[in-house]
Design a protein around this motif. Structure first.
Motif, PDB file in Angstrom:
ATOM      1  N   THR A 251     132.692  16.870  85.835  1.00  0.00           N
ATOM      2  CA  THR A 251     134.115  17.075  85.551  1.00  0.00           C
ATOM      3  C   THR A 251     134.690  17.766  86.984  1.00  0.00           C
ATOM      4  O   THR A 251     134.095  18.425  87.772  1.00  0.00           O
ATOM      5  CB  THR A 251     134.243  18.141  84.494  1.00  0.00           C
TER       6      THR A 251
ATOM      7  N   TYR B 192     126.252  16.852  83.565  1.00  0.00           N
ATOM      8  CA  TYR B 192     125.505  16.296  82.501  1.00  0.00           C
ATOM      9  C   TYR B 192     124.391  15.330  83.104  1.00  0.00           C
ATOM     10  O   TYR B 192     124.794  14.683  84.094  1.00  0.00           O
ATOM     11  CB  TYR B 192     126.282  15.664  81.531  1.00  0.00           C
TER      12      TYR B 192
ATOM     13  N   PRO C 297     136.114   7.539  83.891  1.00  0.00           N
ATOM     14  CA  PRO C 297     137.030   7.163  82.733  1.00  0.00           C
ATOM     15  C   PRO C 297     138.651   7.295  82.915  1.00  0.00           C
ATOM     16  O   PRO C 297     138.909   8.426  83.871  1.00  0.00           O
ATOM     17  CB  PRO C 297     136.532   8.053  81.712  1.00  0.00           C
TER      18      PRO C 297
ATOM     19  N   THR D 230     137.842  12.990  79.107  1.00  0.00           N
ATOM     20  CA  THR D 230     136.470  12.767  78.262  1.00  0.00           C
ATOM     21  C   THR D 230     135.351  13.294  79.217  1.00  0.00           C
ATOM     22  O   THR D 230     135.268  12.751  80.419  1.00  0.00           O
ATOM     23  CB  THR D 230     136.516  11.344  77.624  1.00  0.00           C
ATOM     24  N   GLU D 231     134.040  13.711  78.410  1.00  0.00           N
ATOM     25  CA  GLU D 231     133.129  13.879  79.286  1.00  0.00           C
ATOM     26  C   GLU D 231     132.030  12.838  78.811  1.00  0.00           C
ATOM     27  O   GLU D 231     130.627  13.420  78.672  1.00  0.00           O
ATOM     28  CB  GLU D 231     132.697  15.224  78.885  1.00  0.00           C
ATOM     29  N   THR D 232     132.335  11.953  78.250  1.00  0.00           N
ATOM     30  CA  THR D 232     131.444  10.937  77.639  1.00  0.00           C
ATOM     31  C   THR D 232     130.403  10.497  78.569  1.00  0.00           C
ATOM     32  O   THR D 232     130.521  10.262  79.656  1.00  0.00           O
ATOM     33  CB  THR D 232     131.958   9.790  77.022  1.00  0.00           C
ATOM     34  N   GLN D 233     129.377  10.165  78.055  1.00  0.00           N
ATOM     35  CA  GLN D 233     128.112   9.805  78.732  1.00  0.00           C
ATOM     36  C   GLN D 233     127.657   8.259  78.582  1.00  0.00           C
ATOM     37  O   GLN D 233     126.658   7.645  78.637  1.00  0.00           O
ATOM     38  CB  GLN D 233     126.881  10.514  78.535  1.00  0.00           C
ATOM     39  N   ASP D 234     128.661   7.595  77.976  1.00  0.00           N
ATOM     40  CA  ASP D 234     128.587   6.085  77.671  1.00  0.00           C
ATOM     41  C   ASP D 234     129.283   5.244  78.433  1.00  0.00           C
ATOM     42  O   ASP D 234     130.574   5.442  78.512  1.00  0.00           O
ATOM     43  CB  ASP D 234     129.280   5.969  76.069  1.00  0.00           C
TER      44      ASP D 234
ATOM     45  N   ARG E   5     130.259   2.601  78.699  1.00  0.00           N
ATOM     46  CA  ARG E   5     131.353   1.560  78.040  1.00  0.00           C
ATOM     47  C   ARG E   5     132.804   2.142  78.038  1.00  0.00           C
ATOM     48  O   ARG E   5     133.649   1.536  77.872  1.00  0.00           O
ATOM     49  CB  ARG E   5     130.777   1.074  76.771  1.00  0.00           C
ATOM     50  N   ASN E   6     132.810   3.600  78.206  1.00  0.00           N
ATOM     51  CA  ASN E   6     134.101   4.132  78.254  1.00  0.00           C
ATOM     52  C   ASN E   6     134.429   4.506  79.521  1.00  0.00           C
ATOM     53  O   ASN E   6     135.663   5.113  79.702  1.00  0.00           O
ATOM     54  CB  ASN E   6     133.768   5.429  77.271  1.00  0.00           C
ATOM     55  N   TYR E   7     134.133   3.907  80.700  1.00  0.00           N
ATOM     56  CA  TYR E   7     134.259   4.239  81.950  1.00  0.00           C
ATOM     57  C   TYR E   7     135.428   2.953  82.315  1.00  0.00           C
ATOM     58  O   TYR E   7     135.120   1.769  82.074  1.00  0.00           O
ATOM     59  CB  TYR E   7     133.218   4.474  82.947  1.00  0.00           C
TER      60      TYR E   7
END
Length: 122
Positions: free
Chosen positions: A50, A57, A97, A101-105, A107-109
């Protein structure tokens, strides 16, 4: 829009180290990530940071060997890779992204660099 430019790829022997850099320009983002992809395989999350707090992460496969960091004044993100293994061979991409969000997927970037190649081989 966000423009991302990676640098620092190359070839290294197993056990060696490399540092990747990602220079960012354009609008600010909440987080940035490193993603890798071996041709013929799915994209794999590597690490995320972040931007303001520096919360990090890591994928289990790189935990303890890779370190993600950022330098706010220069808008640059880094990936220090130590104890590299042949299975780390891939194209490495800087990504971000568009939303908070802190997503690690991966597909969300929404924003991606052009990628740099890392080859770990003796």
């Amino acid at each position: 829009q966000v423009q991302l430019v990676e640098s620092g790829g190359g070839q290294v022997q197993p056990g060696g180290s490399l540092t990747l850099s990602c220079s960012a320009s354009g609008r600010s983002v909440y987080a940035m990530a490193w993603v890798r992809q071996d041709p013929g395989k799915e994209r794999e999350f590597v690490a995320l940071i972040t931007w303001n707090r520096g919360t990090t992460y890591y994928a289990d496969s790189v935990k303890g060997r890779f370190t993600i960091s950022r330098d706010k004044p220069s808008n640059t993100m880094y990936l220090q890779m130590n104890n590299l293994r042949p299975e780390d061979t891939a194209f490495y991409y800087c990504a971000a992204p568009a939303v908070t969000t802190e997503t690690q997927d991966p597909r969300n970037y929404d924003f991606w660099g052009q990628g740099v190649q890392v080859i770990v081989s003796s």
